[in-house]
Design an enzyme around this catalytic site. Structure first.
Site, short mmCIF file in Angstrom:
data_model
loop_
_atom_site.label_atom_id
_atom_site.label_comp_id
_atom_site.label_asym_id
_atom_site.label_seq_id
_atom_site.Cartn_x
_atom_site.Cartn_y
_atom_site.Cartn_z
CE LYS A 119 -5.45 -6.33 11.35
NZ LYS A 119 -4.70 -7.01 12.40
CE1 TYR B 54 -3.96 -1.38 11.73
CE2 TYR B 54 -4.46 0.97 11.69
CZ TYR B 54 -4.65 -0.31 11.20
OH TYR B 54 -5.52 -0.52 10.16
CG ASP C 175 -1.79 1.16 1.41
OD1 ASP C 175 -1.57 2.17 0.72
OD2 ASP C 175 -2.71 1.08 2.24
P1 13P Z 1 -5.09 -0.65 4.97
O1 13P Z 1 -4.32 -1.66 5.82
O2 13P Z 1 -5.73 -1.31 3.82
O3 13P Z 1 -4.23 0.50 4.60
O4 13P Z 1 -6.28 -0.11 5.86
C1 13P Z 1 -6.00 0.58 7.02
C2 13P Z 1 -7.18 1.00 7.83
O5 13P Z 1 -6.96 1.48 8.92
C3 13P Z 1 -8.55 0.84 7.34
O6 13P Z 1 -9.51 1.40 8.20
MG MG Z 2 -4.22 1.91 3.22
MG MG Z 3 -4.87 -2.29 2.15
#
Ligand code: 13P
Ligand code: MG
Ligand code: MG
Ligand code: 13P
Length: 385
Positions: A235, A232, A11
């Site tokens: 994900k 964090y 990402d």
């Molecule tokens: P991603 O891991 O796809 O960037 O999403 C992060 C997120 O916090 C979605 O609410």
């Molecule tokens: Mg993202």
């Molecule tokens: Mg993502």
């Protein structure tokens, strides 16, 4: 003939929040790979699912090759520049380290690679998930390679009848174990049901497999962003490569593992359980509560290092029922708001921003008189008769 399939994803910025990629960024990554892959790759495909850019590469240099990893890293860097220019949210999100030193592992992007002995026809599927973690693959990979109710080939096809070997990683302790199925099916399940800790990394055929002995036939990205960054940052949004047909699960047996949506963790702020919805690429926009978590599947065949395809496999009315069920599950779960088990249990919230909120309250707590704290409780003595 040996060939290596390397799938690397990251990402590097999304539009408007964590919804989807911005087309010019994806185009920049595609152009970079195209311009710099001569003499290195024999085939490649650049695409996306949700806000993750996905690069599938074929070459003959084996896994962990510094040039192949470097090409993906530099392509993501080039895409990040475009993302920064237009102010995309989370530009460069998954590029957690600055200097590339030969291997992209542990730097943020997810990596799934396998070196294979190419068959006369080498069909495979790349599965890509957004808004979830590597353990989300435990359930469907187990179904494909170990559950005869999903994969009748395990019963019907003499080449599959002996089962497969599973390599399971304990991502918290940094150790791994190999277990054969069906002999150790219950032991495999005892671990992989705890999907935030134990993840299926690879599946192999057994020595006795007549067409393809002792071969890697599935591999999953197991990179955990929170363990790398210590907080964090998004994900892990895993991907997997699954070889199919001719003594392996058929295309339809592999896809069938996603026909009944199951709960995975991730979704909004990486903090919620939600149904995994199988979708075509055009529907991989993460809108409702930043989701629900999705999986897309691209089908390829490989011949002499060249790729034909992909086919967007879940872009099919046969999966409308699964999508409807996932939306019903979404409606049901969302009513729970910030409560478990919609919200993840406290142990899985460790790397989110929740501990920061709770720590602000710590000075306002006072002891409860006469209360026995959990850690001082003794093991109850039970009469075992
Ligand atoms: P991603 O891991 O796809 O960037 O999403 C992060 C997120 O916090 C979605 O609410
Ligand atoms: Mg993202
Ligand atoms: Mg993502
Ligand atoms: P193969 O054994 O040729 O892979 O065929 C199985 C199949 O495709 C049935 O659907």
């Amino acid at each position: 003939m040996k060939a290596t399939i390397s799938h690397i994803k990251a990402d590097i910025g999304s539009l408007p929040g964590h919804t989807t990629v911005y087309a010019p960024v994806e185009e920049e990554v595609r152009k970079f790979v195209s311009d710099n892959s001569r003499g290195l790759l024999t085939g490649f495909h650049v695409g996306h699912v949700g806000d993750d850019i996905q690069i599938t590469m074929v070459h003959s240099r084996g896994i962990d090759n510094p040039e192949v990893h470097g090409l993906a890293w530099n392509a993501f860097k080039a895409g990040t520049e475009v993302a920064k220019k237009v102010g995309l949210y989370g530009a460069g999100q998954d590029l957690l380290k600055d200097a590339f030193s030969g291997n992209i592992k542990g730097m943020g992007p997810g990596v799934a690679e396998m070196e294979i002995t190419s068959r006369k026809s080498e069909p495979f599927i790349v599965y890509m998930m957004d808004k979830t973690e590597p353990g989300a693959f435990n359930f469907p990979i187990f179904k494909m390679f170990a559950d005869p109710f999903n994969t009748p080939g395990l019963v019907i096809d003499p080449n599959m009848h002996d089962g497969f070997r599973f390599e399971v990683w304990d991502v918290l302790e940094g150790r791994k174990i190999e277990l054969p199925s069906p002999e150790n099916t219950y032991d495999i399940l005892a671990m992989i049901g705890s999907k935030s800790r134990y993840v299926i990394k690879r599946v192999y055929t057994k020595e006795a497999h007549e067409k393809l002995p002792d071969e890697n036939v599935a591999v999953v990205t197991t990179d955990k962003l929170s363990l790398i960054a210590g907080e964090y940052v998004g994900k892990d949004d895993p991907a997997a490569i699954v070889r199919i047909q001719s003594g392996l699960p058929a295309s339809g047996e592999s896809l069938e593992a996603f026909a009944h949506p199951f709960l995975v963790s991730g979704w909004m702020r990486g903090s919620f359980n939600g149904p995994l919805m199988p979708v075509g690429i055009k529907d991989s926009k993460m809108t409702r509560f930043d989701g629900p978590p999705r999986v897309a599947a691209l089908g390829f065949v490989l011949k002499d290092g060249k790729l034909a395809g992909p086919v967007d496999l879940f872009d099919d009315v046969a999966f409308d029922g699964a999508r409807r069920t996932a939306i019903e599950m979404t409606d049901h779960l969302r009513r729970m708001g910030p409560f478990e088990p919609h919200r993840l249990p406290e142990s899985d919230m460790e790397y989110t921003t929740l501990p920061k909120v709770l720590s602000r309250l710590s000075s306002r707590f006072t002891p409860i008189e006469g209360h026995i704290k959990a850690e001082t409780l003794e093991e109850p003595t039970r009469d075992m008769d």
